[in-house]
Design a protein around this motif. Sequence first.
Motif, PDB file in Angstrom:
ATOM      1  N   ASP A  74       0.802  -1.223   0.000  1.00 57.67           N
ATOM      2  CA  ASP A  74       0.000   0.000   0.000  1.00 57.67           C
ATOM      3  C   ASP A  74       0.838   1.279   0.000  1.00 57.67           C
ATOM      4  OD1 ASP A  74      -2.318  -1.379  -0.223  1.00 57.67           O
ATOM      5  OD2 ASP A  74      -2.940  -1.137   1.872  1.00 57.67           O
ATOM      6  N   VAL A  77       2.249   1.736  -3.511  1.00 59.40           N
ATOM      7  CA  VAL A  77       1.195   2.093  -4.467  1.00 59.40           C
ATOM      8  C   VAL A  77       0.802   3.553  -4.294  1.00 59.40           C
ATOM      9  CG1 VAL A  77      -1.204   1.649  -5.102  1.00 59.40           C
ATOM     10  CG2 VAL A  77       0.341  -0.257  -4.717  1.00 59.40           C
ATOM     11  N   ILE A 121      -1.174   3.159 -13.743  1.00 59.50           N
ATOM     12  CA  ILE A 121      -0.793   3.472 -12.360  1.00 59.50           C
ATOM     13  C   ILE A 121      -1.983   4.032 -11.587  1.00 59.50           C
ATOM     14  CG2 ILE A 121       0.592   5.038 -10.938  1.00 59.50           C
ATOM     15  CD1 ILE A 121       2.870   4.616 -12.918  1.00 59.50           C
ATOM     16  N   MET A 124      -4.258   1.125 -10.730  1.00 56.72           N
ATOM     17  CA  MET A 124      -3.636   0.043  -9.975  1.00 56.72           C
ATOM     18  C   MET A 124      -4.320  -0.244  -8.631  1.00 56.72           C
ATOM     19  SD  MET A 124       0.342  -0.579  -8.788  1.00 56.72           S
ATOM     20  CE  MET A 124       0.794   0.906  -9.530  1.00 56.72           C
ATOM     21  N   PRO A 125      -4.693   0.755  -7.814  1.00 60.96           N
ATOM     22  CA  PRO A 125      -5.383   0.414  -6.553  1.00 60.96           C
ATOM     23  C   PRO A 125      -6.684  -0.360  -6.785  1.00 60.96           C
ATOM     24  CG  PRO A 125      -4.641   2.682  -6.482  1.00 60.96           C
ATOM     25  CD  PRO A 125      -4.395   2.190  -7.876  1.00 60.96           C
TER      26      PRO A 125
END
Length: 138
Positions: A74, A77, A121, A124-125
Amino acid sequence: MRTQSMTISEFMSGEYKVKKRSFSQMKTAAASVLPLSLLPTFASAQTVTPEVVPAGATEWMSEKALQTIAHALDPLVDIMVALSFPVASVIIMGACFFFMLGKSERAWSTIMNCGLGYVLIQVMPLLLNVLKEVGGAI
């Protein structure tokens, strides 16, 4: 001011700080605690026992390990999402210099790759949450 002499071991153990109680002080303390000792008998009639969920150590450990692994990346990210816009801006400005130098094919390629990387990007989460939900369902 009173001077007190003691050995090094008494000083290091801290025994000199502890006040010694007399027998009458101990009787008073015991009398004040006695009503509190009866409290569990009255409280047990009114309390509700918690629901016990049977789970072995392996289930608990695997769940904790899964949570730890799921949230281990996390911070990385979050940093990548925060830095993606400034980095993408610099790369697109560099691609504009390729246009000025007459290398339009390389400029378009750089802009497309930069845009694709920026979008991936930013998404991505969401992708990581989907993977975590799929892994939890299995």
